[in-house]
Write a protein that holds these residues in place. Sequence first.
Motif, PDB file in Angstrom:
ATOM      1  N   PHE A  19       0.626  -1.157  -0.003  1.00  0.00           N
ATOM      2  CA  PHE A  19      -0.021   0.079   0.074  1.00  0.00           C
ATOM      3  C   PHE A  19       0.877   1.322   0.065  1.00  0.00           C
ATOM      4  O   PHE A  19       0.621   2.270  -0.606  1.00  0.00           O
ATOM      5  N   SER A  20       1.971   1.345   0.718  1.00  0.00           N
ATOM      6  CA  SER A  20       2.818   2.465   0.789  1.00  0.00           C
ATOM      7  C   SER A  20       3.475   2.788  -0.750  1.00  0.00           C
ATOM      8  O   SER A  20       3.376   3.783  -1.004  1.00  0.00           O
ATOM      9  N   ALA A  21       3.817   1.539  -1.291  1.00  0.00           N
ATOM     10  CA  ALA A  21       3.999   1.713  -2.684  1.00  0.00           C
ATOM     11  C   ALA A  21       3.248   2.516  -3.560  1.00  0.00           C
ATOM     12  O   ALA A  21       3.596   3.474  -4.295  1.00  0.00           O
ATOM     13  N   TYR A  22       2.053   1.994  -3.276  1.00  0.00           N
ATOM     14  CA  TYR A  22       1.003   2.460  -4.136  1.00  0.00           C
ATOM     15  C   TYR A  22       0.499   3.907  -3.853  1.00  0.00           C
ATOM     16  O   TYR A  22       0.261   4.968  -4.742  1.00  0.00           O
ATOM     17  N   TYR A  24       2.888   6.263  -2.649  1.00  0.00           N
ATOM     18  CA  TYR A  24       3.846   7.039  -3.238  1.00  0.00           C
ATOM     19  C   TYR A  24       3.973   7.028  -4.737  1.00  0.00           C
ATOM     20  O   TYR A  24       4.064   8.220  -5.315  1.00  0.00           O
ATOM     21  N   LEU A  25       3.215   6.235  -5.310  1.00  0.00           N
ATOM     22  CA  LEU A  25       2.981   6.342  -7.004  1.00  0.00           C
ATOM     23  C   LEU A  25       1.963   7.443  -6.965  1.00  0.00           C
ATOM     24  O   LEU A  25       2.189   8.069  -8.229  1.00  0.00           O
ATOM     25  N   ASP A  26       0.910   7.351  -6.158  1.00  0.00           N
ATOM     26  CA  ASP A  26      -0.084   8.701  -6.471  1.00  0.00           C
ATOM     27  C   ASP A  26       0.432   9.893  -6.221  1.00  0.00           C
ATOM     28  O   ASP A  26       0.074  10.783  -6.915  1.00  0.00           O
ATOM     29  N   PHE A  27       1.402   9.843  -5.318  1.00  0.00           N
ATOM     30  CA  PHE A  27       2.052  11.430  -4.899  1.00  0.00           C
ATOM     31  C   PHE A  27       2.852  11.788  -6.237  1.00  0.00           C
ATOM     32  O   PHE A  27       3.001  12.902  -6.466  1.00  0.00           O
ATOM     33  N   ALA A  28       3.441  10.725  -6.778  1.00  0.00           N
ATOM     34  CA  ALA A  28       4.392  10.943  -7.963  1.00  0.00           C
ATOM     35  C   ALA A  28       3.648  11.316  -9.217  1.00  0.00           C
ATOM     36  O   ALA A  28       3.717  12.303  -9.987  1.00  0.00           O
ATOM     37  N   ASN A  29       2.351  10.730  -9.209  1.00  0.00           N
ATOM     38  CA  ASN A  29       1.460  11.134 -10.271  1.00  0.00           C
ATOM     39  C   ASN A  29       0.904  12.565 -10.157  1.00  0.00           C
ATOM     40  O   ASN A  29       0.817  13.266 -11.082  1.00  0.00           O
ATOM     41  N   PHE A  30       0.703  12.961  -8.982  1.00  0.00           N
ATOM     42  CA  PHE A  30       0.256  14.400  -8.548  1.00  0.00           C
ATOM     43  C   PHE A  30       1.549  15.257  -9.061  1.00  0.00           C
ATOM     44  O   PHE A  30       1.309  16.387  -9.841  1.00  0.00           O
ATOM     45  N   TYR A  31       2.548  15.067  -8.564  1.00  0.00           N
ATOM     46  CA  TYR A  31       3.957  15.783  -9.002  1.00  0.00           C
ATOM     47  C   TYR A  31       3.784  15.854 -10.575  1.00  0.00           C
ATOM     48  O   TYR A  31       4.172  16.988 -11.131  1.00  0.00           O
ATOM     49  N   LYS A  75      -7.363   2.174  -2.363  1.00  0.00           N
ATOM     50  CA  LYS A  75      -7.081   3.407  -3.101  1.00  0.00           C
ATOM     51  C   LYS A  75      -6.574   4.306  -2.292  1.00  0.00           C
ATOM     52  O   LYS A  75      -7.068   4.442  -1.165  1.00  0.00           O
ATOM     53  N   PRO A  76      -5.392   4.878  -2.702  1.00  0.00           N
ATOM     54  CA  PRO A  76      -4.668   6.153  -1.707  1.00  0.00           C
ATOM     55  C   PRO A  76      -5.986   7.106  -1.764  1.00  0.00           C
ATOM     56  O   PRO A  76      -6.743   7.612  -2.614  1.00  0.00           O
ATOM     57  N   ASN A  77      -6.141   7.641  -0.456  1.00  0.00           N
ATOM     58  CA  ASN A  77      -7.072   8.862  -0.083  1.00  0.00           C
ATOM     59  C   ASN A  77      -6.629   9.965   0.458  1.00  0.00           C
ATOM     60  O   ASN A  77      -7.140  10.395   1.707  1.00  0.00           O
ATOM     61  N   VAL A  78      -5.652  10.657  -0.294  1.00  0.00           N
ATOM     62  CA  VAL A  78      -4.911  11.798   0.376  1.00  0.00           C
ATOM     63  C   VAL A  78      -5.490  12.903  -0.545  1.00  0.00           C
ATOM     64  O   VAL A  78      -5.508  12.901  -1.696  1.00  0.00           O
ATOM     65  N   GLU A  79      -5.864  13.907   0.066  1.00  0.00           N
ATOM     66  CA  GLU A  79      -6.247  15.087  -0.777  1.00  0.00           C
ATOM     67  C   GLU A  79      -5.064  15.844  -1.037  1.00  0.00           C
ATOM     68  O   GLU A  79      -4.407  16.504  -0.073  1.00  0.00           O
ATOM     69  N   MET A  80      -4.830  16.141  -2.198  1.00  0.00           N
ATOM     70  CA  MET A  80      -3.574  17.068  -2.494  1.00  0.00           C
ATOM     71  C   MET A  80      -3.977  18.226  -3.264  1.00  0.00           C
ATOM     72  O   MET A  80      -4.498  17.822  -4.622  1.00  0.00           O
ATOM     73  N   LYS A  81      -3.906  19.516  -3.007  1.00  0.00           N
ATOM     74  CA  LYS A  81      -4.159  20.644  -3.731  1.00  0.00           C
ATOM     75  C   LYS A  81      -3.135  21.421  -3.643  1.00  0.00           C
ATOM     76  O   LYS A  81      -2.589  22.022  -4.533  1.00  0.00           O
ATOM     77  N   GLU A  82      -2.249  21.542  -2.432  1.00  0.00           N
ATOM     78  CA  GLU A  82      -1.078  22.321  -2.437  1.00  0.00           C
ATOM     79  C   GLU A  82       0.186  21.387  -2.701  1.00  0.00           C
ATOM     80  O   GLU A  82       0.139  20.164  -2.397  1.00  0.00           O
ATOM     81  N   LEU A  83       1.108  21.934  -3.254  1.00  0.00           N
ATOM     82  CA  LEU A  83       2.500  21.083  -3.572  1.00  0.00           C
ATOM     83  C   LEU A  83       3.077  20.485  -2.185  1.00  0.00           C
ATOM     84  O   LEU A  83       3.518  19.569  -2.479  1.00  0.00           O
ATOM     85  N   ILE A  84       2.852  21.108  -1.057  1.00  0.00           N
ATOM     86  CA  ILE A  84       3.217  20.429   0.260  1.00  0.00           C
ATOM     87  C   ILE A  84       2.316  19.321   0.670  1.00  0.00           C
ATOM     88  O   ILE A  84       2.779  18.588   1.453  1.00  0.00           O
ATOM     89  N   ASP A  85       1.193  19.321   0.272  1.00  0.00           N
ATOM     90  CA  ASP A  85       0.216  18.216   0.564  1.00  0.00           C
ATOM     91  C   ASP A  85       0.879  16.892   0.657  1.00  0.00           C
ATOM     92  O   ASP A  85       0.811  16.171   1.644  1.00  0.00           O
ATOM     93  N   GLU A  92       3.367  11.674   7.750  1.00  0.00           N
ATOM     94  CA  GLU A  92       2.198  11.156   8.570  1.00  0.00           C
ATOM     95  C   GLU A  92       2.146   9.522   8.308  1.00  0.00           C
ATOM     96  O   GLU A  92       1.976   8.706   9.229  1.00  0.00           O
ATOM     97  N   HIS A  93       2.245   9.345   7.094  1.00  0.00           N
ATOM     98  CA  HIS A  93       2.203   7.894   6.632  1.00  0.00           C
ATOM     99  C   HIS A  93       3.494   7.137   7.278  1.00  0.00           C
ATOM    100  O   HIS A  93       3.389   6.030   7.718  1.00  0.00           O
TER     101      HIS A  93
END
Length: 170
Positions: A19-22, A24-31, A75-85, A92-93
């Motif tokens: 799940f952690s890998a998944y 972090y891939l979601d974070f990569a996708n955001f960036y 499914k990752p459920n992190v709200e990402m609006k700002e670059l720091i999110d 936290e994870h």
Amino acid sequence: MLKQEVATLLNEQVNKEFFSAYLYLDFANFYESKGLAGFANWYKIQAQEERDHALLFYQYMHNNNLTVTLEAIDKPNVEMKELIDPLKAALEHEKYVTSLIHNLYAAVQKANDFRTTQFLDWFVKEQGEEETTASNLITKMELFGSDPKGLYMLDNELDARVYAAPSLIL
């Protein structure tokens, strides 16, 4: 022979690491969507590390004649609006994963399972490093992220990260 409680916790950790890998891939996708290839690179490599952590637990279980049960990955459920999110969510994870490792470690010690204690020592150290790194990224973003030139330099710094497989011997 591993006690059932320890085996169950090890198996759960395999799935948590995937799940952690998944995540972090979601974070990569955001960036990637924000045009920050360096941040995306950093999290893609982080995802590889988490996948490797899962495989270390997987192999340890098999080395001890245990079958791994792979579960569905949420499914990752992190709200990402700002670059720091994503950076804050990652810290936290990592704290959460540290708590999982500590709980596993406590159960292993209670079971007098010295071999598994030794196996987990590497993960205890790794989690300390993970939390420090995540915290440092937040600090850098807070210091430099609001300045376009600073953000550009930070993105380039993160783009220089290369993957290195863990050196844990099972």
